[in-house]
Write a protein that holds these residues in place. Structure first.
Motif, PDB file in Angstrom:
ATOM      1  N   GLU A   1      -9.268   1.993   6.532  1.00  0.00           N
ATOM      2  CA  GLU A   1      -8.776   0.612   6.412  1.00  0.00           C
ATOM      3  C   GLU A   1      -7.666   0.500   5.377  1.00  0.00           C
ATOM      4  O   GLU A   1      -6.657  -0.168   5.613  1.00  0.00           O
ATOM      5  N   LEU A   2      -7.844   1.149   4.237  1.00  0.00           N
ATOM      6  CA  LEU A   2      -6.824   1.112   3.187  1.00  0.00           C
ATOM      7  C   LEU A   2      -5.531   1.779   3.658  1.00  0.00           C
ATOM      8  O   LEU A   2      -4.437   1.289   3.390  1.00  0.00           O
TER       9      LEU A   2
ATOM     10  N   LEU B   1      -4.494   2.141   6.830  1.00  0.00           N
ATOM     11  CA  LEU B   1      -3.869   1.311   7.862  1.00  0.00           C
ATOM     12  C   LEU B   1      -3.186   0.084   7.265  1.00  0.00           C
ATOM     13  O   LEU B   1      -2.088  -0.285   7.688  1.00  0.00           O
ATOM     14  N   SER B   2      -3.811  -0.538   6.276  1.00  0.00           N
ATOM     15  CA  SER B   2      -3.187  -1.720   5.665  1.00  0.00           C
ATOM     16  C   SER B   2      -1.927  -1.331   4.898  1.00  0.00           C
ATOM     17  O   SER B   2      -0.938  -2.062   4.910  1.00  0.00           O
TER      18      SER B   2
ATOM     19  N   GLN C   1       0.804  -0.814   7.428  1.00  0.00           N
ATOM     20  CA  GLN C   1       1.274  -2.112   7.922  1.00  0.00           C
ATOM     21  C   GLN C   1       2.223  -2.758   6.916  1.00  0.00           C
ATOM     22  O   GLN C   1       3.261  -3.292   7.290  1.00  0.00           O
ATOM     23  N   GLU C   2       1.862  -2.704   5.639  1.00  0.00           N
ATOM     24  CA  GLU C   2       2.713  -3.270   4.586  1.00  0.00           C
ATOM     25  C   GLU C   2       4.070  -2.560   4.542  1.00  0.00           C
ATOM     26  O   GLU C   2       5.092  -3.182   4.303  1.00  0.00           O
TER      27      GLU C   2
END
Length: 77
Positions: A66-67, A69-70, A73-74
């Motif tokens: 999750e970290l 992927l985020s 995305q950023e």
């Protein structure tokens, strides 16, 4: 928790040094060190290796994924 903290947690839960973890996921020691200090993040191939290691050794991978992927995305925004 940051990505760097989470990758370090995974390594420490496995009772591995940075060098031993690097061998497990087929990267150099310095690469693991840069991940844990927050200087860089793994590329897709390294993430697949980390995921494989986690699955083989029954270590939670979801938070790290999750970290990652985020952060990806950023970077695109």
């Amino acid at each position: 928790m940051t990505f760097a903290e989470e990758i370090k947690r995974i390594r420490q839960r496995s009772f591995l040094s940075q060098e031993a973890f690097a061998k497990e996921v087929n990267v150099s020691f310095s690469t693991v060190n840069r991940w844990e200090t927050g200087k860089t993040r793994p590329n897709l191939m390294a993430m697949k290796s980390i995921k494989g290691y986690c699955e083989k050794n029954n270590v939670g991978f979801e938070q790290l994924e999750e970290l990652w992927l985020s952060a990806e995305q950023e970077a695109r925004e």
